[in-house]
Design an enzyme around this catalytic site. Structure first.
Site, PDB file in Angstrom:
ATOM      1  N   ARG A 172       0.859  -1.183   0.000  1.00 16.47           N
ATOM      2  CA  ARG A 172       0.000   0.000   0.000  1.00 16.47           C
ATOM      3  C   ARG A 172       0.893   1.229   0.000  1.00 16.47           C
ATOM      4  O   ARG A 172       2.056   1.183   0.409  1.00 16.47           O
ATOM      5  CB  ARG A 172      -0.921   0.010   1.227  1.00 16.47           C
ATOM      6  N   ARG A 176      -2.922  10.919   1.229  1.00 19.30           N
ATOM      7  CA  ARG A 176      -3.771  11.759   2.076  1.00 19.30           C
ATOM      8  C   ARG A 176      -4.341  12.899   1.255  1.00 19.30           C
ATOM      9  O   ARG A 176      -3.592  13.606   0.575  1.00 19.30           O
ATOM     10  CB  ARG A 176      -2.965  12.339   3.233  1.00 19.30           C
ATOM     11  N   ARG A 249      19.475  -6.352   1.448  1.00 14.69           N
ATOM     12  CA  ARG A 249      20.062  -5.159   0.843  1.00 14.69           C
ATOM     13  C   ARG A 249      20.799  -4.419   1.950  1.00 14.69           C
ATOM     14  O   ARG A 249      20.430  -4.481   3.133  1.00 14.69           O
ATOM     15  CB  ARG A 249      18.995  -4.257   0.235  1.00 14.69           C
ATOM     16  N   ARG A 280      18.871   9.205  -0.370  1.00 17.00           N
ATOM     17  CA  ARG A 280      18.479  10.359   0.429  1.00 17.00           C
ATOM     18  C   ARG A 280      19.686  10.989   1.109  1.00 17.00           C
ATOM     19  O   ARG A 280      20.750  10.375   1.222  1.00 17.00           O
ATOM     20  CB  ARG A 280      17.421   9.983   1.458  1.00 17.00           C
ATOM     21  N   GLU A 300      22.987   8.363   1.617  1.00 16.16           N
ATOM     22  CA  GLU A 300      22.733   6.925   1.734  1.00 16.16           C
ATOM     23  C   GLU A 300      22.736   6.271   0.353  1.00 16.16           C
ATOM     24  O   GLU A 300      21.944   6.638  -0.511  1.00 16.16           O
ATOM     25  CB  GLU A 300      21.401   6.681   2.432  1.00 16.16           C
ATOM     26  N   TYR A 347      11.650  -6.658   9.027  1.00 18.00           N
ATOM     27  CA  TYR A 347      11.845  -5.228   9.236  1.00 18.00           C
ATOM     28  C   TYR A 347      10.918  -4.784  10.355  1.00 18.00           C
ATOM     29  O   TYR A 347       9.708  -4.971  10.282  1.00 18.00           O
ATOM     30  CB  TYR A 347      11.552  -4.436   7.961  1.00 18.00           C
ATOM     31  N   ASP A 349       9.780  -1.558  13.040  1.00 21.54           N
ATOM     32  CA  ASP A 349       9.898  -0.222  13.601  1.00 21.54           C
ATOM     33  C   ASP A 349      10.352  -0.364  15.048  1.00 21.54           C
ATOM     34  O   ASP A 349      10.196  -1.418  15.671  1.00 21.54           O
ATOM     35  CB  ASP A 349       8.552   0.506  13.538  1.00 21.54           C
TER      36      ASP A 349
END
Length: 365
Positions: A172, A176, A249, A280, A300, A347, A349
């Site tokens: 997804r 917004r 990666r 970035r 990066e 991964y 958070d």
């Protein structure tokens, strides 16, 4: 250093440090082993010129889990930080995440209805079920946003064409239809006022720590010193790649000290064209509003895992997940406690990492 410990914790990242903290809090003895020359794993920060440098990329603590938020704030003070990154596409600036500021800049429109109509029309390009990441992204946000803000960044991140990536890479994309540049939806957002290293140091109080030590190379010795072992590293490496190598990666971080107060005006700028080699640039002082006549940035560069031997992003395709399951079964048969992004081949958070570490501590400590 003691002759024996209740727990050997392998890895001083957030998961291992929270587990160790809970063990000590409940009266256990803990020895923590760390391969790198510093504690903290990938959330390690280093202060230079009064600026906390995020050595392994930007880390913003965000959560809607009040218990987790209260837990970390009881350890060290946090300062509020709202992540409002921008995207640079060939010198043209767009707001992230995709919102009305983005759409107004891209199409010259002003209302949510106008933006929704354009996206809906462009989504019609994809007929049937998306066959790859490119088709998946277009089916979600349309051709213009995909081409400008998704394609180049994603191809650099994963090292291959978007048409060759599975659609699951982008399940997804947040869109917004409000003028809101807050990247996260979570209630609580912030960064430790003294950097993440201060948080890890607090978590490891009362823990014996040995840096620059590879548990896998002397496993028998370390196992003999503890009743239980929490392992937070790569399982394939621990078992000598006996079943094959898990794929990741990696990233190379190019740091630069710049003799000016303000380089880019924001903490994070994504470079979304394919030609710019980095994904970035981070300007670290904006994470803490540090006052300094100089600034530090990090570029990066996504690279293959083999170039750095530092795993960052697991490639959770069918082949790798099946391979990981075999390693996990071996580790559990060995009696290891397993946890953290590397050992779980996932991964996470930071708030989920804390939550999972607390769950593991409740089970084992």
């Amino acid at each position: 250093m003691r002759d024996h410990y209740d727990f050997i914790v392998v890895g001083t990242g957030l998961f291992g440090s929270v587990f160790a903290h809970e063990a000590v809090r409940k009266g256990h003895t803990v020895l923590a082993l760390e391969r790198r020359g510093h504690i903290g794993g990938n959330i390690y920060t280093e202060r230079r010129d009064g600026i906390d440098i995020h050595r392994y990329g930007a880390h913003i603590f965000h959560t809607s889990d009040k218990e987790v938020w209260d837990y970390v704030n009881a350890l060290v003070p946090f300062r509020p930080f709202i992540n409002s990154p921008i995207a640079n596409y060939k010198g043209r600036i767009y707001n992230m995440p995709f919102n009305m500021n983005t759409f107004s800049r891209m199409w010259g429109i002003v209302t949510p209805d106008e933006a929704a109509a354009i996206i809906a029309e462009q989504r019609k390009e994809i007929k049937g079920e998306p066959r790859n990441m490119e088709e998946q992204a277009i089916s979600l946000v349309g051709r213009d946003i995909y081409q400008t803000l998704v394609k180049g960044y994603t191809e650099k991140q994963w090292g291959r064409s978007a048409a060759e990536l599975p659609p699951s890479i982008i399940k997804r994309i947040p869109v917004r239809f409000t003028y809101d540049n807050n990247y996260f939806n979570d209630i609580y957002q912030g960064i430790p006022a003294e950097g993440y290293t201060a948080l890890i140091e607090r978590l490891l109080e009362g823990v014996d720590v040995i840096l620059g030590t590879d548990y896998a190379e002397e496993r028998e010795r370390w196992d003999s010193l503890g009743d239980k072992v929490l392992y937070t590293g790569c399982l394939d490496r621990l078992y000598g790649y006996a079943e094959g190598k898990l794929q990741y990666r990696s990233e190379i971080f190019e740091e630069e000290r710049i003799e000016k107060e303000n380089y880019q005006g924001v903490a994070v700028v994504n470079y979304t064209d394919r030609e710019t080699p980095y994904t970035r640039i981070i300007e670290h002082k904006h994470f803490s509003a540090a006052s300094s006549p100089v600034t530090w940035i990090s570029r990066e560069y996504p690279v293959d895992y083999e170039k750095t031997d530092e795993p960052f992003y697991p490639i959770n395709d069918e082949r790798n997940n099946a391979l990981y399951a075999r390693y996990r079964a071996i580790a559990e048969k060995d009696g290891l406690i397993i946890g953290g992004r590397l050992a779980d081949y996932a991964y996470y958070d930071m708030d989920k990492t804390v939550r999972e570490a607390l769950k593991a501590a409740q089970m084992w400590v």
